[in-house]
Design a protein around this motif. Structure first.
Motif, short mmCIF file in Angstrom:
data_model
loop_
_atom_site.label_atom_id
_atom_site.label_comp_id
_atom_site.label_asym_id
_atom_site.label_seq_id
_atom_site.Cartn_x
_atom_site.Cartn_y
_atom_site.Cartn_z
N PRO A 1 5.99 -2.88 3.73
CA PRO A 1 6.23 -3.53 2.44
C PRO A 1 5.91 -5.03 2.46
CG PRO A 1 8.08 -2.11 3.03
CD PRO A 1 7.19 -2.19 4.23
N THR A 2 6.23 -5.69 3.54
CA THR A 2 5.94 -7.13 3.67
C THR A 2 4.45 -7.38 3.63
OG1 THR A 2 7.96 -7.53 4.94
CG2 THR A 2 6.18 -9.14 5.19
N LEU A 3 3.68 -6.57 4.34
CA LEU A 3 2.23 -6.75 4.39
C LEU A 3 1.57 -6.42 3.07
CD1 LEU A 3 1.59 -5.31 7.96
CD2 LEU A 3 1.85 -7.71 7.28
N GLN A 4 2.13 -5.46 2.34
CA GLN A 4 1.61 -5.15 1.00
C GLN A 4 1.91 -6.29 0.04
OE1 GLN A 4 3.63 -1.34 0.67
NE2 GLN A 4 1.67 -0.26 0.71
N THR A 5 3.13 -6.81 0.08
CA THR A 5 3.54 -7.88 -0.83
C THR A 5 2.75 -9.16 -0.59
OG1 THR A 5 5.78 -6.98 -0.99
CG2 THR A 5 5.50 -9.29 -1.58
N CYS A 6 2.47 -9.47 0.66
CA CYS A 6 1.75 -10.72 0.96
C CYS A 6 0.24 -10.59 0.74
CB CYS A 6 2.05 -11.21 2.36
SG CYS A 6 1.17 -10.37 3.70
N GLY A 7 -0.25 -9.37 0.47
CA GLY A 7 -1.66 -9.18 0.16
C GLY A 7 -2.58 -9.00 1.35
N LEU A 8 -2.01 -8.79 2.54
CA LEU A 8 -2.85 -8.57 3.73
C LEU A 8 -3.53 -7.20 3.68
CD1 LEU A 8 -3.54 -9.89 6.57
CD2 LEU A 8 -1.88 -8.27 7.48
N LEU A 9 -2.82 -6.21 3.12
CA LEU A 9 -3.33 -4.84 3.08
C LEU A 9 -4.05 -4.54 1.78
CD1 LEU A 9 -0.29 -2.83 4.47
CD2 LEU A 9 -2.18 -3.84 5.73
N GLY A 10 -5.16 -3.84 1.91
CA GLY A 10 -5.86 -3.32 0.76
C GLY A 10 -5.62 -1.83 0.65
N ALA A 11 -6.61 -1.12 0.17
CA ALA A 11 -6.49 0.33 -0.03
C ALA A 11 -6.38 1.07 1.30
CB ALA A 11 -7.72 0.84 -0.79
N PRO A 12 -5.60 2.16 1.34
CA PRO A 12 -5.54 2.98 2.54
C PRO A 12 -6.89 3.66 2.79
CG PRO A 12 -4.00 3.80 0.87
CD PRO A 12 -4.73 2.64 0.28
N LEU A 13 -7.30 3.69 4.07
CA LEU A 13 -8.57 4.33 4.45
C LEU A 13 -8.34 5.61 5.25
CD1 LEU A 13 -10.47 1.11 5.61
CD2 LEU A 13 -10.61 2.25 3.38
N ALA A 14 -7.26 5.63 6.01
CA ALA A 14 -6.88 6.78 6.84
C ALA A 14 -5.42 6.57 7.19
CB ALA A 14 -7.76 6.83 8.10
N ALA A 15 -4.84 7.49 7.94
CA ALA A 15 -3.43 7.36 8.32
C ALA A 15 -3.22 6.07 9.11
CB ALA A 15 -2.98 8.56 9.14
N GLY A 16 -2.48 5.14 8.53
CA GLY A 16 -2.18 3.88 9.19
C GLY A 16 -3.28 2.84 9.17
N VAL A 17 -4.41 3.13 8.55
CA VAL A 17 -5.56 2.21 8.51
C VAL A 17 -5.79 1.78 7.06
CG1 VAL A 17 -8.01 1.88 9.03
CG2 VAL A 17 -6.60 3.31 10.52
N PHE A 18 -5.93 0.46 6.86
CA PHE A 18 -6.08 -0.10 5.52
C PHE A 18 -7.28 -1.03 5.46
CE2 PHE A 18 -1.71 0.93 6.19
CZ PHE A 18 -1.27 1.45 4.99
N ALA A 19 -7.90 -1.09 4.31
CA ALA A 19 -8.90 -2.12 4.06
C ALA A 19 -8.17 -3.46 4.00
CB ALA A 19 -9.62 -1.84 2.73
N THR A 20 -8.92 -4.53 4.08
CA THR A 20 -8.31 -5.85 3.98
C THR A 20 -7.90 -6.10 2.54
OG1 THR A 20 -10.47 -6.89 3.66
CG2 THR A 20 -9.64 -6.77 5.92
N GLY A 21 -6.78 -6.79 2.37
CA GLY A 21 -6.27 -7.10 1.05
C GLY A 21 -6.87 -8.40 0.51
#
Length: 131
Positions: free
Chosen positions: A22-42
């Motif tokens: 949740p912290t990483l989503q809120t701060c904008g580090l994470l983008g769209a999910p690409l696979a289990a546990g793997v995200f594009a850059t936010g």
């Protein structure tokens, strides 16, 4: 999807079960999910890393034919062993990987480390991984 073996590893100094997603989503580090546990850059990915040197070429958009930057978190609560460059092996349940970052190419911003510390109530460090 080609994930780079060159990675920046962020990890807590003490075992923690606290959720950092949740912290990483809120701060904008994470983008769209690409696979289990793997995200594009936010959208604020570059605000949380300090790239060093002369304008490194970094690919922020997911690609099928070449490596790109990505963010990876543990997909489950299984302990993972990492062998950082010039450091002893680490056995971790909680960690954060920034993919396609070569040794000394980038460091986490103090704000990112502070956000992780606040979310988990412990200090975080970083190390580099390579194949």
């Amino acid at each position: 999807m080609q994930l780079s073996a060159y990675r920046l590893l962020l990890y807590p100094l003490q075992p923690t079960e606290a959720a950092i997603l949740p912290t990483l989503q809120t701060c904008g580090l994470l983008g769209a999910p690409l696979a289990a546990g793997v995200f594009a850059t936010g959208e604020t990915f570059l605000d949380h890393l300090c790239f060093l040197g002369c304008s490194p070429h970094i690919e922020l958009e997911p690609c099928t034919d070449r490596v790109f930057c990505y963010v990876q978190l543990p997909a489950d609560n299984t302990e993972t062993t990492f062998q950082p460059i010039r450091k002893p092996a680490l056995n971790l349940k909680q960690w954060l990987v920034i993919g396609n970052v070569h040794e000394a190419e980038a460091v986490p911003d103090a704000t990112l480390l502070s956000l992780l510390e606040t979310a988990t109530a412990c200090r975080w460090k970083f190390a580099y991984l390579k194949p």
